[in-house]
Design a protein around this motif. Structure first.
Motif, PDB file in Angstrom:
ATOM      1  N   PRO A 187     -12.930 -29.015 -26.559  1.00 51.58           N
ATOM      2  CA  PRO A 187     -12.144 -28.586 -27.460  1.00 51.58           C
ATOM      3  C   PRO A 187     -11.410 -29.338 -28.417  1.00 51.58           C
ATOM      4  O   PRO A 187     -11.439 -30.590 -27.903  1.00 51.58           O
ATOM      5  N   GLU A 188     -10.852 -29.118 -29.539  1.00 56.03           N
ATOM      6  CA  GLU A 188     -10.171 -29.990 -30.352  1.00 56.03           C
ATOM      7  C   GLU A 188      -9.294 -30.894 -29.790  1.00 56.03           C
ATOM      8  O   GLU A 188      -9.299 -32.124 -30.204  1.00 56.03           O
ATOM      9  N   GLN A 189      -8.256 -30.686 -28.702  1.00 56.57           N
ATOM     10  CA  GLN A 189      -7.284 -31.189 -28.338  1.00 56.57           C
ATOM     11  C   GLN A 189      -8.026 -32.283 -27.386  1.00 56.57           C
ATOM     12  O   GLN A 189      -7.387 -33.417 -26.962  1.00 56.57           O
ATOM     13  N   PHE A 190      -9.144 -32.413 -26.981  1.00 58.05           N
ATOM     14  CA  PHE A 190      -9.692 -33.550 -26.271  1.00 58.05           C
ATOM     15  C   PHE A 190     -10.881 -34.107 -26.802  1.00 58.05           C
ATOM     16  O   PHE A 190     -11.589 -34.984 -26.274  1.00 58.05           O
ATOM     17  N   ARG A 191     -11.174 -34.000 -28.048  1.00 62.27           N
ATOM     18  CA  ARG A 191     -12.230 -34.513 -28.836  1.00 62.27           C
ATOM     19  C   ARG A 191     -12.288 -35.719 -29.187  1.00 62.27           C
ATOM     20  O   ARG A 191     -12.983 -36.433 -29.486  1.00 62.27           O
ATOM     21  N   GLU A 192     -10.716 -36.403 -29.414  1.00 61.34           N
ATOM     22  CA  GLU A 192     -10.707 -37.709 -29.697  1.00 61.34           C
ATOM     23  C   GLU A 192     -11.076 -38.730 -28.496  1.00 61.34           C
ATOM     24  O   GLU A 192     -10.830 -38.373 -27.277  1.00 61.34           O
ATOM     25  N   PRO A 193     -11.912 -39.890 -28.734  1.00 58.46           N
ATOM     26  CA  PRO A 193     -12.513 -40.461 -27.526  1.00 58.46           C
ATOM     27  C   PRO A 193     -11.493 -41.109 -26.528  1.00 58.46           C
ATOM     28  O   PRO A 193     -11.632 -41.094 -25.362  1.00 58.46           O
ATOM     29  N   ASP A 194     -10.171 -41.665 -27.271  1.00 57.65           N
ATOM     30  CA  ASP A 194      -9.247 -42.230 -26.347  1.00 57.65           C
ATOM     31  C   ASP A 194      -8.632 -40.855 -25.448  1.00 57.65           C
ATOM     32  O   ASP A 194      -8.006 -41.068 -24.286  1.00 57.65           O
ATOM     33  N   VAL A 195      -8.372 -39.751 -26.104  1.00 61.90           N
ATOM     34  CA  VAL A 195      -7.738 -38.560 -25.321  1.00 61.90           C
ATOM     35  C   VAL A 195      -8.845 -38.124 -24.353  1.00 61.90           C
ATOM     36  O   VAL A 195      -8.420 -37.925 -23.225  1.00 61.90           O
ATOM     37  N   PHE A 196     -10.152 -38.142 -24.737  1.00 62.67           N
ATOM     38  CA  PHE A 196     -11.256 -37.916 -23.524  1.00 62.67           C
ATOM     39  C   PHE A 196     -11.231 -38.723 -22.405  1.00 62.67           C
ATOM     40  O   PHE A 196     -11.324 -38.551 -21.290  1.00 62.67           O
ATOM     41  N   ARG A 197     -11.036 -40.139 -22.845  1.00 58.42           N
ATOM     42  CA  ARG A 197     -10.827 -41.024 -21.795  1.00 58.42           C
ATOM     43  C   ARG A 197      -9.923 -40.790 -20.977  1.00 58.42           C
ATOM     44  O   ARG A 197      -9.902 -40.858 -19.516  1.00 58.42           O
ATOM     45  N   ALA A 198      -8.721 -40.530 -21.484  1.00 52.54           N
ATOM     46  CA  ALA A 198      -7.417 -40.249 -20.738  1.00 52.54           C
ATOM     47  C   ALA A 198      -7.627 -39.069 -19.726  1.00 52.54           C
ATOM     48  O   ALA A 198      -7.241 -39.066 -18.518  1.00 52.54           O
ATOM     49  N   LEU A 199      -8.334 -38.161 -20.189  1.00 49.61           N
ATOM     50  CA  LEU A 199      -8.711 -36.781 -19.524  1.00 49.61           C
ATOM     51  C   LEU A 199      -9.566 -37.159 -18.248  1.00 49.61           C
ATOM     52  O   LEU A 199      -9.272 -36.833 -17.366  1.00 49.61           O
ATOM     53  N   CYS A 225     -19.585 -14.240 -22.061  1.00 53.03           N
ATOM     54  CA  CYS A 225     -19.918 -15.718 -21.798  1.00 53.03           C
ATOM     55  C   CYS A 225     -21.554 -15.836 -21.734  1.00 53.03           C
ATOM     56  O   CYS A 225     -22.198 -15.019 -21.472  1.00 53.03           O
ATOM     57  N   ASP A 226     -21.997 -17.331 -21.616  1.00 50.46           N
ATOM     58  CA  ASP A 226     -23.317 -17.536 -21.622  1.00 50.46           C
ATOM     59  C   ASP A 226     -23.831 -17.930 -20.217  1.00 50.46           C
ATOM     60  O   ASP A 226     -24.873 -18.155 -19.915  1.00 50.46           O
ATOM     61  N   GLY A 227     -22.761 -17.808 -19.127  1.00 49.00           N
ATOM     62  CA  GLY A 227     -23.364 -17.894 -17.809  1.00 49.00           C
ATOM     63  C   GLY A 227     -23.358 -19.283 -17.171  1.00 49.00           C
ATOM     64  O   GLY A 227     -23.923 -19.597 -16.463  1.00 49.00           O
ATOM     65  N   HIS A 228     -22.844 -20.351 -18.217  1.00 45.56           N
ATOM     66  CA  HIS A 228     -22.790 -21.681 -17.736  1.00 45.56           C
ATOM     67  C   HIS A 228     -21.381 -22.162 -17.286  1.00 45.56           C
ATOM     68  O   HIS A 228     -20.806 -23.109 -17.486  1.00 45.56           O
ATOM     69  N   CYS A 229     -20.658 -21.574 -16.396  1.00 41.63           N
ATOM     70  CA  CYS A 229     -19.206 -21.489 -16.219  1.00 41.63           C
ATOM     71  C   CYS A 229     -18.938 -22.793 -15.563  1.00 41.63           C
ATOM     72  O   CYS A 229     -17.949 -23.461 -15.848  1.00 41.63           O
ATOM     73  N   ARG A 230     -19.863 -23.412 -14.762  1.00 47.28           N
ATOM     74  CA  ARG A 230     -19.305 -24.461 -14.029  1.00 47.28           C
ATOM     75  C   ARG A 230     -19.367 -25.770 -14.947  1.00 47.28           C
ATOM     76  O   ARG A 230     -18.803 -26.761 -14.622  1.00 47.28           O
ATOM     77  N   ARG A 231     -20.092 -25.761 -16.162  1.00 43.76           N
ATOM     78  CA  ARG A 231     -20.134 -26.900 -16.912  1.00 43.76           C
ATOM     79  C   ARG A 231     -19.582 -26.443 -18.199  1.00 43.76           C
ATOM     80  O   ARG A 231     -19.915 -27.192 -19.210  1.00 43.76           O
ATOM     81  N   CYS A 232     -18.860 -25.360 -18.271  1.00 46.82           N
ATOM     82  CA  CYS A 232     -18.495 -24.823 -19.676  1.00 46.82           C
ATOM     83  C   CYS A 232     -16.825 -25.140 -19.870  1.00 46.82           C
ATOM     84  O   CYS A 232     -16.172 -24.939 -18.969  1.00 46.82           O
ATOM     85  N   TRP A 233     -16.477 -25.775 -21.278  1.00 48.06           N
ATOM     86  CA  TRP A 233     -15.045 -26.106 -21.463  1.00 48.06           C
ATOM     87  C   TRP A 233     -14.308 -24.931 -21.410  1.00 48.06           C
ATOM     88  O   TRP A 233     -13.168 -25.022 -21.027  1.00 48.06           O
ATOM     89  N   ARG A 234     -14.733 -23.687 -21.708  1.00 48.23           N
ATOM     90  CA  ARG A 234     -13.909 -22.409 -21.744  1.00 48.23           C
ATOM     91  C   ARG A 234     -13.201 -22.047 -20.496  1.00 48.23           C
ATOM     92  O   ARG A 234     -12.233 -21.516 -20.299  1.00 48.23           O
ATOM     93  N   THR A 235     -14.203 -22.266 -19.488  1.00 47.81           N
ATOM     94  CA  THR A 235     -13.380 -22.045 -18.235  1.00 47.81           C
ATOM     95  C   THR A 235     -12.574 -22.991 -17.823  1.00 47.81           C
ATOM     96  O   THR A 235     -11.687 -22.476 -16.934  1.00 47.81           O
ATOM     97  N   LEU A 285      -7.210 -27.890 -17.075  1.00 50.20           N
ATOM     98  CA  LEU A 285      -7.048 -29.212 -17.499  1.00 50.20           C
ATOM     99  C   LEU A 285      -5.853 -29.334 -18.456  1.00 50.20           C
ATOM    100  O   LEU A 285      -5.220 -30.472 -18.519  1.00 50.20           O
ATOM    101  N   MET A 286      -5.405 -28.361 -19.078  1.00 49.33           N
ATOM    102  CA  MET A 286      -4.116 -28.097 -19.813  1.00 49.33           C
ATOM    103  C   MET A 286      -2.868 -27.675 -18.950  1.00 49.33           C
ATOM    104  O   MET A 286      -1.783 -27.776 -19.416  1.00 49.33           O
ATOM    105  N   GLY A 287      -3.232 -27.764 -17.574  1.00 47.24           N
ATOM    106  CA  GLY A 287      -2.101 -27.570 -16.717  1.00 47.24           C
ATOM    107  C   GLY A 287      -1.614 -26.024 -16.629  1.00 47.24           C
ATOM    108  O   GLY A 287      -0.530 -25.645 -16.470  1.00 47.24           O
TER     109      GLY A 287
END
Length: 285
Positions: free
Chosen positions: A215-227, A260-270, A275-277
């Motif tokens: 998602p947009e809020q995690f797409r920056e490399p530094d933000v993604f690393r912190a996540l 959904c597409d049925g890939h819930c275990r590796r899907c950001w949507r789920t 992750l955002m608390g």
């Protein structure tokens, strides 16, 4: 006399000798019927025990897809299995202890011919993270299903995996330390303790796929690393069904497409609400 009345009526009752003989004959017939049913049940149980499968050899596991046909058989093969791997009677019901599990895992690895690979991968992890050797083995056991296999009393139908080739593990850990994530030994140690399989199996491809679908809020490399430092499992989120076309999904009986597409275990949507608390009420974010 009260005990006698329930099975043989006395002649003092108001009945003729003929009626008395009829009642006696019916009583004997009923007794024979009950005795025959009981004998048939006992004989069926004996035949079932004799027809139970033969006990497996010590080279085979007691847990298999075929169920034992008697309690005695099940208990016996369970005892043989515990003796084979050196398990205590209550090992499967107690908290996991490295002293109990790791010897059993090593025996299973030896049977698969994976002892050398296991030792080399453990040594690579120890050098990269400075974690104790036992902790490295526990991380591998969790990542490649050896812990679950041990908890289930080592069934033959469950096949734990071997870690990747040591050269691939070395390259993966080197990329995690020198690549865009720049993980320190302590940071890498935390990641491997929680998600060793993801971080040892082509983490570069996972990183690029996760970053491109985030998602947009995690797409920056530094933000993604912190996540990743906070939630190491985010590296395996390499899919986002919000980016796919709902019209391409199968249609339900009510005429609506699948949500959904049925890939819930590796899907950001789920995983994004967690992750955002946020409290997860539904999968839409």
């Amino acid at each position: 006399q009260g005990r006698f009345l329930c099975c043989r009526p006395p002649r003092s009752m108001n009945m003729s000798p003929g009626q008395y003989r009829v009642i006696r004959r019916r009583g004997r017939w009923l007794f024979c019927q009950c005795a025959g049913s009981f004998a048939a049940g006992v004989l069926a149980g004996m035949l079932q025990n004799f027809a139970a499968p033969t006990l497996p050899s010590l080279a085979r596991s007691f847990c298999s897809t075929s169920k034992p046909c008697s309690m005695w058989t099940a208990q016996t093969v369970t005892m043989l299995q515990r003796r084979r791997f050196g398990l205590s009677r209550a090992a499967a019901w107690q908290p996991i202890e490295s002293d109990d599990m790791l010897p059993v895992v090593r025996k299973g690895l030896a049977e698969m011919g994976g002892t050398e690979t296991w030792k080399e991968v453990v040594a690579i992890i120890v050098r990269a993270t400075n974690m104790p050797e036992v902790e490295a083995e526990l991380a591998l056991a969790l990542a490649f299903n050896w812990q679950g296999w041990f908890q289930m009393n080592c069934p033959t139908y469950l096949k734990p995996e071997l870690p990747p080739h040591p050269n691939k593990v070395q390259d993966a850990l080197q990329w995690l330390q020198d690549g865009p994530l720049h993980l320190s030994p302590d940071e890498l140690r935390v990641a491997l303790e929680k998600c060793a399989k993801t971080y040892m199996t082509d983490p570069k491809s996972s990183y690029l796929a996760a970053l491109s679908t985030a998602p947009e809020q995690f797409r920056e490399p530094d933000v993604f690393r912190a996540l990743l430092l906070r939630e190491p499992h985010a590296l395996r989120l390499t899919y986002n069904c919000l980016d796919t076309d709902p019209d391409t999904r199968p249609i339900l009986a009510l005429g609506e497409p699948l949500p959904c597409d049925g890939h819930c275990r590796r899907c950001w949507r789920t995983h994004t609400p967690q992750l955002m608390g946020e409290v997860i009420h539904e999968v839409d974010v």
